[in-house]
Scaffold this motif. Structure first.
Motif, PDB file in Angstrom:
ATOM      1  N   ASN A 119       0.921  -1.288  -0.124  1.00 18.00           N
ATOM      2  CA  ASN A 119      -0.085  -0.048   0.123  1.00 18.00           C
ATOM      3  C   ASN A 119       1.117   1.406  -0.194  1.00 18.00           C
ATOM      4  O   ASN A 119       0.619   2.217   0.686  1.00 18.00           O
ATOM      5  N   GLY A 120       1.956   1.285  -0.728  1.00 13.21           N
ATOM      6  CA  GLY A 120       2.867   2.338  -0.825  1.00 13.21           C
ATOM      7  C   GLY A 120       3.782   2.672   0.381  1.00 13.21           C
ATOM      8  O   GLY A 120       4.497   3.686   0.396  1.00 13.21           O
ATOM      9  N   LYS A 121       3.678   1.795   1.169  1.00  7.40           N
ATOM     10  CA  LYS A 121       4.729   1.752   2.476  1.00  7.40           C
ATOM     11  C   LYS A 121       5.799   0.774   2.535  1.00  7.40           C
ATOM     12  O   LYS A 121       5.462  -0.406   2.287  1.00  7.40           O
ATOM     13  N   LEU A 122       6.896   0.959   2.903  1.00 10.14           N
ATOM     14  CA  LEU A 122       7.856   0.029   3.257  1.00 10.14           C
ATOM     15  C   LEU A 122       7.625  -0.321   4.586  1.00 10.14           C
ATOM     16  O   LEU A 122       7.598   0.296   5.699  1.00 10.14           O
ATOM     17  N   MET A 123       7.398  -1.757   5.035  1.00  7.58           N
ATOM     18  CA  MET A 123       6.871  -2.209   6.140  1.00  7.58           C
ATOM     19  C   MET A 123       7.881  -3.036   6.929  1.00  7.58           C
ATOM     20  O   MET A 123       7.957  -3.088   8.271  1.00  7.58           O
ATOM     21  N   ASP A 124       9.079  -3.242   6.334  1.00  8.01           N
ATOM     22  CA  ASP A 124       9.935  -4.057   6.954  1.00  8.01           C
ATOM     23  C   ASP A 124      11.273  -3.976   6.273  1.00  8.01           C
ATOM     24  O   ASP A 124      11.299  -3.776   5.125  1.00  8.01           O
ATOM     25  N   LYS A 125      12.598  -3.967   6.904  1.00  5.50           N
ATOM     26  CA  LYS A 125      13.709  -3.689   6.499  1.00  5.50           C
ATOM     27  C   LYS A 125      14.168  -4.997   5.513  1.00  5.50           C
ATOM     28  O   LYS A 125      14.882  -4.572   4.752  1.00  5.50           O
ATOM     29  N   GLY A 183      13.549   6.248   3.935  1.00  9.25           N
ATOM     30  CA  GLY A 183      12.712   6.742   4.840  1.00  9.25           C
ATOM     31  C   GLY A 183      11.427   7.685   4.082  1.00  9.25           C
ATOM     32  O   GLY A 183      10.311   7.985   4.875  1.00  9.25           O
ATOM     33  N   ARG A 184      11.510   7.875   2.808  1.00 10.33           N
ATOM     34  CA  ARG A 184      10.564   8.584   2.111  1.00 10.33           C
ATOM     35  C   ARG A 184       9.336   7.616   2.244  1.00 10.33           C
ATOM     36  O   ARG A 184       8.117   8.215   1.750  1.00 10.33           O
ATOM     37  N   TYR A 185       9.535   6.223   2.255  1.00  9.64           N
ATOM     38  CA  TYR A 185       8.404   5.276   1.963  1.00  9.64           C
ATOM     39  C   TYR A 185       7.971   4.714   3.426  1.00  9.64           C
ATOM     40  O   TYR A 185       7.154   3.732   3.289  1.00  9.64           O
ATOM     41  N   ILE A 186       8.305   5.226   4.684  1.00 14.33           N
ATOM     42  CA  ILE A 186       8.003   4.774   5.661  1.00 14.33           C
ATOM     43  C   ILE A 186       6.762   5.550   6.177  1.00 14.33           C
ATOM     44  O   ILE A 186       6.668   6.463   6.168  1.00 14.33           O
ATOM     45  N   THR A 240      22.049  13.741  -4.678  1.00 14.65           N
ATOM     46  CA  THR A 240      22.896  12.525  -4.467  1.00 14.65           C
ATOM     47  C   THR A 240      22.088  10.957  -4.614  1.00 14.65           C
ATOM     48  O   THR A 240      22.912  10.087  -4.426  1.00 14.65           O
ATOM     49  N   ALA A 241      20.664  11.166  -5.014  1.00 15.83           N
ATOM     50  CA  ALA A 241      20.109  10.057  -4.976  1.00 15.83           C
ATOM     51  C   ALA A 241      19.167   9.868  -6.013  1.00 15.83           C
ATOM     52  O   ALA A 241      18.734  11.103  -6.539  1.00 15.83           O
ATOM     53  N   MET A 242      18.592   8.872  -6.491  1.00 14.63           N
ATOM     54  CA  MET A 242      17.608   8.860  -7.839  1.00 14.63           C
ATOM     55  C   MET A 242      16.573   7.981  -7.646  1.00 14.63           C
ATOM     56  O   MET A 242      16.840   6.754  -7.422  1.00 14.63           O
ATOM     57  N   ILE A 243      15.476   8.345  -7.739  1.00 14.14           N
ATOM     58  CA  ILE A 243      14.351   7.343  -7.982  1.00 14.14           C
ATOM     59  C   ILE A 243      14.039   7.238  -9.328  1.00 14.14           C
ATOM     60  O   ILE A 243      13.328   8.125 -10.088  1.00 14.14           O
ATOM     61  N   PHE A 244      14.676   6.067  -9.862  1.00 14.97           N
ATOM     62  CA  PHE A 244      14.539   5.688 -11.164  1.00 14.97           C
ATOM     63  C   PHE A 244      13.212   5.426 -11.815  1.00 14.97           C
ATOM     64  O   PHE A 244      12.758   6.159 -12.948  1.00 14.97           O
ATOM     65  N   GLY A 245      12.418   4.408 -11.259  1.00 14.10           N
ATOM     66  CA  GLY A 245      11.160   3.898 -11.659  1.00 14.10           C
ATOM     67  C   GLY A 245      10.355   2.947 -10.798  1.00 14.10           C
ATOM     68  O   GLY A 245      11.118   2.584  -9.507  1.00 14.10           O
ATOM     69  N   GLU A 246       9.260   2.645 -11.054  1.00  8.38           N
ATOM     70  CA  GLU A 246       8.697   1.521 -10.339  1.00  8.38           C
ATOM     71  C   GLU A 246       7.770   0.737 -10.912  1.00  8.38           C
ATOM     72  O   GLU A 246       7.278   1.213 -12.006  1.00  8.38           O
ATOM     73  N   ILE A 247       7.836  -0.644 -10.689  1.00  6.75           N
ATOM     74  CA  ILE A 247       6.806  -1.631 -11.142  1.00  6.75           C
ATOM     75  C   ILE A 247       5.786  -1.780 -10.318  1.00  6.75           C
ATOM     76  O   ILE A 247       6.134  -1.891  -8.998  1.00  6.75           O
ATOM     77  N   TYR A 248       4.744  -1.677 -10.654  1.00  4.09           N
ATOM     78  CA  TYR A 248       3.440  -1.666  -9.673  1.00  4.09           C
ATOM     79  C   TYR A 248       2.159  -2.298 -10.449  1.00  4.09           C
ATOM     80  O   TYR A 248       2.140  -2.656 -11.474  1.00  4.09           O
ATOM     81  N   ASP A 279       2.256  -4.277  -3.508  1.00  8.97           N
ATOM     82  CA  ASP A 279       1.681  -3.638  -4.644  1.00  8.97           C
ATOM     83  C   ASP A 279       2.769  -2.815  -5.527  1.00  8.97           C
ATOM     84  O   ASP A 279       2.539  -2.732  -6.590  1.00  8.97           O
ATOM     85  N   ARG A 280       3.789  -2.570  -4.923  1.00  8.41           N
ATOM     86  CA  ARG A 280       4.797  -1.581  -5.877  1.00  8.41           C
ATOM     87  C   ARG A 280       6.372  -1.982  -5.530  1.00  8.41           C
ATOM     88  O   ARG A 280       6.568  -2.424  -4.333  1.00  8.41           O
ATOM     89  N   ILE A 281       7.092  -2.037  -6.562  1.00  3.42           N
ATOM     90  CA  ILE A 281       8.556  -2.164  -6.441  1.00  3.42           C
ATOM     91  C   ILE A 281       9.107  -0.943  -6.809  1.00  3.42           C
ATOM     92  O   ILE A 281       9.190  -0.741  -8.074  1.00  3.42           O
ATOM     93  N   VAL A 282       9.885  -0.235  -5.974  1.00  4.70           N
ATOM     94  CA  VAL A 282      10.477   1.123  -6.393  1.00  4.70           C
ATOM     95  C   VAL A 282      11.946   0.835  -6.508  1.00  4.70           C
ATOM     96  O   VAL A 282      12.571   0.033  -5.720  1.00  4.70           O
ATOM     97  N   LEU A 283      12.495   1.214  -7.654  1.00  4.38           N
ATOM     98  CA  LEU A 283      13.707   0.911  -8.046  1.00  4.38           C
ATOM     99  C   LEU A 283      14.577   2.383  -8.257  1.00  4.38           C
ATOM    100  O   LEU A 283      14.265   3.401  -8.668  1.00  4.38           O
ATOM    101  N   VAL A 284      15.489   2.402  -7.010  1.00  7.06           N
ATOM    102  CA  VAL A 284      16.128   3.517  -6.569  1.00  7.06           C
ATOM    103  C   VAL A 284      17.947   3.390  -6.740  1.00  7.06           C
ATOM    104  O   VAL A 284      18.176   2.212  -6.719  1.00  7.06           O
TER     105      VAL A 284
END
Length: 200
Positions: free
Chosen positions: A62-68, A197-200, A164-172, A114-119
């Motif tokens: 649901n758009g959130k990172l739940m666990d490391k 931290g942006r996804y917590i 210094t970092a880049m959110i390239f894309g996401e598969i959802y 629901d989504r896999i963010v590639l950074v």
């Protein structure tokens, strides 16, 4: 036939690819060539550390990172489900083609994701005084693992000076399909921890 994407463009991966199971997300970049020619290289350019970019995949619920454990990177190469695997760290970005690859078994990714963010972040960017303005030819592409057919590619063309970092894309997932979204958003996060931290 590969689709060339613009920033913000979305494309379905599974709609026209019946039976698509596993894809490879290939990420690549080159260091901007140093100016100054032969003598400049001899006299001045030797002290700069190579730019070490690190690709990671964040599995979100649901758009959130739940666990490391849902952060797949060079320190945690395989997700517990076995469906997302990082193929290892490239320390320089030298050479043609993909610099780092993340293999995703779309057919078996657990339903709660629901989504896999590639950074991508630059390792020790702050200490080394490095940023994405020192990188060129950055891209992300999605390849069908069955036949190595490129499905889509997104070349990042903006000026990312200071980033210094880049959110390239996401598969959802969307209505039973897997799609890819070309994001290309630069950030000033100094490392993966801050980016996550942006996804917590």
């Amino acid at each position: 036939m590969s689709v060339s994407l613009q920033k913000g463009q979305k494309v379905s991966l599974t709609k026209d690819n019946a039976g698509l199971g596993t894809v490879v997300a290939g990420l690549g970049w080159d260091e901007v060539k140093k100016k100054g020619g032969f003598l400049g290289g001899l006299l001045g350019g030797g002290g700069q550390a190579e730019i070490d970019c690190d690709a990671s995949a964040l599995l979100l619920q649901n758009g959130k990172l739940m666990d490391k454990k849902d952060i797949i990177f060079f320190g945690n190469l395989t997700h517990p489900s076995g469906t997302v695997r990082h193929m290892g760290d490239n320390l320089t970005g030298a050479g043609d083609g993909d610099d780092e690859q993340i293999v995703i078994d779309l057919a078996n990714v657990p339903a709660e994701y629901d989504r896999i963010v590639l950074v991508v972040n630059i390792y020790q960017a702050v200490q080394r005084r490095q940023n994405f303005g020192m990188i060129e030819n950055a891209f992300i592409r999605i390849v069908d693992a069955r036949n190595n057919q490129e499905l889509c590619k997104y070349n990042l063309t903006e000026n990312y000076n200071g980033m210094t970092a880049m959110i390239f894309g996401e598969i959802y997932r969307h209505n039973g399909e897997w799609k890819f979204n070309a994001i290309g958003q630069g950030t000033t996060d100094p490392g993966l921890g801050e980016l996550v931290g942006r996804y917590i």
